[in-house]
Design a protein around this motif. Structure first.
Motif, PDB file in Angstrom:
ATOM      1  N   ASP A 173       0.831  -1.209   0.000  1.00 29.32           N
ATOM      2  CA  ASP A 173       0.000   0.000   0.000  1.00 29.32           C
ATOM      3  C   ASP A 173       0.864   1.256   0.000  1.00 29.32           C
ATOM      4  N   ASP A 226      -6.999  -1.668  -2.412  1.00 26.02           N
ATOM      5  CA  ASP A 226      -8.213  -1.744  -1.590  1.00 26.02           C
ATOM      6  C   ASP A 226      -8.366  -0.423  -0.837  1.00 26.02           C
ATOM      7  N   ASN A 227      -9.289  -0.371   0.107  1.00 21.23           N
ATOM      8  CA  ASN A 227      -9.530   0.868   0.852  1.00 21.23           C
ATOM      9  C   ASN A 227      -8.297   1.319   1.635  1.00 21.23           C
ATOM     10  N   HIS A 228      -7.519   0.367   2.140  1.00 26.22           N
ATOM     11  CA  HIS A 228      -6.307   0.746   2.872  1.00 26.22           C
ATOM     12  C   HIS A 228      -5.304   1.419   1.937  1.00 26.22           C
ATOM     13  N   LEU A 265      -6.074   3.227  -0.637  1.00 28.14           N
ATOM     14  CA  LEU A 265      -6.588   4.579  -0.851  1.00 28.14           C
ATOM     15  C   LEU A 265      -6.252   5.480   0.341  1.00 28.14           C
ATOM     16  N   GLU A 266      -6.338   4.957   1.549  1.00 26.19           N
ATOM     17  CA  GLU A 266      -5.970   5.734   2.742  1.00 26.19           C
ATOM     18  C   GLU A 266      -4.479   6.080   2.724  1.00 26.19           C
ATOM     19  N   PRO A 282     -13.020  -1.180  -7.766  1.00 22.97           N
ATOM     20  CA  PRO A 282     -13.056  -1.522  -6.341  1.00 22.97           C
ATOM     21  C   PRO A 282     -13.113  -3.032  -6.113  1.00 22.97           C
ATOM     22  N   TYR A 322     -12.331   8.893  -8.176  1.00 21.92           N
ATOM     23  CA  TYR A 322     -12.078   9.524  -6.889  1.00 21.92           C
ATOM     24  C   TYR A 322     -11.293  10.799  -7.155  1.00 21.92           C
TER      25      TYR A 322
END
Length: 183
Positions: free
Chosen positions: A90, A132-134, A136-137, A163, A176
């Motif tokens: 990530d 994944d969402n992590h 993106l964070e 996604p 986004y």
């Protein structure tokens, strides 16, 4: 080495078409592609407005980019670079994405197209099998800490990705908005 330009152009056209469809449905406008001067990838026009789109893909890293492109290019052998242990994917992806965006936002060669058509759209497709969402964070955090000399040639930066929901990659690409950084 086989020519990857046609593969890259087809991918860019796919993302331009997706972005224009998204832009039209989201903002109830009627843009269509009128030219592909390279650069930028596309000039788009509605009844009252003209703008432009630049595409730059962000991969997990350069090894993943080479392997992905070798798999998509006829006559080229896959490099096998995706069969490896990846530590901190990530953070790696976030750093690579911010680097891709930074290069585009700081690039002086967009001055003439921005003068002619106004600020354009920078669309960044994310090609990352571990996204994944992590991720993106991590991108948001890396972006917040980045120092960028944004020349103001783009009205917005849009990340686009597929996604992952319950472990399955979804067929539709989503957009986004990466918040502007003016220094």
């Amino acid at each position: 080495m086989p020519d990857r330009r046609s593969i890259k152009k087809a991918d860019e056209r796919f993302h331009i078409r997706n972005f224009v469809e998204w832009l039209n449905s989201t903002y109830r406008c009627h843009y269509r592609v009128t030219a592909e001067p390279e650069p930028p990838e596309a000039i788009i026009q509605s009844k009252s407005k003209t703008s432009w789109i630049e595409i730059s893909t962000a991969f997990l890293d350069q090894t993943h980019a080479r392997d992905t492109m070798s798999q998509a290019t006829p006559g080229e052998q896959p490099t096998g670079g995706n069969r490896r242990l990846i530590i901190g994917p990530d953070e790696m992806a976030a750093s690579n994405l911010v680097s891709v965006v930074k290069k585009k936002l700081e690039k002086a060669s967009y001055a003439s197209v921005a003068r002619e058509y106004g600020p354009g759209y920078l669309v960044i497709p994310i090609r990352n099998p571990l996204f994944d969402n992590h991720t993106l964070e991590c991108i948001k955090k890396e972006w917040a800490n980045a120092t960028i000399n944004d020349r103001g040639y783009f009205r917005s930066v849009r990340l686009t990705f597929q996604p992952v929901i319950h472990g399955f990659v979804q067929p539709n690409w989503v957009f986004y908005r990466l918040q502007a950084k003016r220094t």
